[in-house]
Scaffold this motif. Structure first.
Motif, short mmCIF file in Angstrom:
data_model
loop_
_atom_site.label_atom_id
_atom_site.label_comp_id
_atom_site.label_asym_id
_atom_site.label_seq_id
_atom_site.Cartn_x
_atom_site.Cartn_y
_atom_site.Cartn_z
N GLY A 13 37.44 -23.47 -1.73
CA GLY A 13 36.57 -23.55 -2.89
C GLY A 13 35.38 -23.30 -2.66
O GLY A 13 34.69 -24.08 -4.15
N THR A 66 32.13 -21.18 -3.61
CA THR A 66 31.91 -20.19 -4.69
C THR A 66 30.41 -19.82 -4.32
O THR A 66 29.69 -19.44 -6.08
CB THR A 66 31.35 -20.81 -6.24
N ARG A 97 36.89 -24.52 -9.16
CA ARG A 97 36.31 -23.15 -8.65
C ARG A 97 36.78 -22.11 -8.64
O ARG A 97 36.59 -21.44 -7.48
CB ARG A 97 36.63 -24.19 -7.07
N ASN A 134 38.16 -29.49 1.27
CA ASN A 134 37.20 -29.03 0.53
C ASN A 134 36.39 -30.31 -0.76
O ASN A 134 35.16 -30.06 -0.33
CB ASN A 134 38.74 -28.66 -0.57
N GLU A 186 31.09 -32.31 -1.42
CA GLU A 186 30.97 -31.25 -3.33
C GLU A 186 30.06 -32.00 -3.49
O GLU A 186 30.49 -33.60 -3.65
CB GLU A 186 32.36 -30.85 -3.79
N GLY A 211 33.32 -26.84 -7.04
CA GLY A 211 32.44 -25.35 -6.21
C GLY A 211 31.06 -25.79 -6.23
O GLY A 211 30.55 -24.23 -5.36
#
Length: 212
Positions: free
Chosen positions: A11, A13, A39, A189, A193, A197
């Protein structure tokens, strides 16, 4: 950790997150091209980010990819192709994906509800299978831990397959995931975060500290 682990950060970005993941020792970097994902990247943007990643570490992530799109992704510089799909995906589709990119580069991720029977036939078309947490409303990135016991059973029954454990892995539970499963490859992932993303530098560092 005495076990050798492969770690994929998915994920991604942003350039800074790609660079940090690599500097910490990520074995794979995942870029999501599924338009409905929070994402999601365009192919153009993904290609920009992929250019920062050494060959052999570049993973495309999509859902039920059509063959024309998969051919474009193959030619864009990705090394591996992670496709989330229904466990009832027909053999013709699986064979087409496998022939386009090679079974050694195809990672299949069947969306399995708790009571679904694992589609053993998929093993004919890919060397790598990813087990993620099921959600009827979301494909991956749920932030919820999956069925680790089921993962262990599948890995034990089919040792010829390379199994990837995904689903809600974070600094809070990665050590437990490793001690509770036989996983040798983790897909991380949402657990690192601040928002979809956008990776959290401190959480990324902590995950690698715990696992390395």
């Amino acid at each position: 950790m005495s076990r050798t682990l492969k770690i994929k950060i998915c994920g991604l970005t942003r350039e800074e997150d790609v660079d940090q993941a690599l500097s910490l020792g990520a074995d794979f970097c995942g870029f999501i091209l599924y338009p409905k994902s929070p994402r999601a990247l365009s192919l153009e943007r993904a290609t920009e980010l992929v250019s920062r990643v050494p060959a052999g570490k570049r993973v495309m992530v999509d859902v039920a990819t059509d063959c024309q799109a998969l051919e474009r992704y193959r030619d864009a510089g990705f090394d591996y192709f992670q496709i989330h799909c229904s466990p009832e995906t027909d053999a013709a589709t699986l064979e087409a994906w496998s022939q386009l990119v090679g079974r050694d580069r195809l990672w299949l991720a069947p969306r399995l509800a708790p009571n679904d029977v694992f589609p053993i036939a998929m093993m004919e078309y890919a060397d790598t299978l990813l087990i993620d947490t099921f959600s009827k409303d979301q494909v991956g990135g749920t932030g919820k831990v999956g069925d680790w016991a089921r993962f262990n059973r599948l890995k034990s029954a089919h040792p010829q397959i390379h199994w990837v454990l995904a689903g809600g892995l974070s600094p809070d539970n990665v050590r437990l995931a490793v001690t509770s499963t036989t996983a040798q490859h983790l897909d991380i992932n949402s657990g690192v975060e601040t928002q979809p993303g956008i990776k959290d530098p401190a959480k990324l560092r902590e995950v690698f500290r715990l696992l390395r």
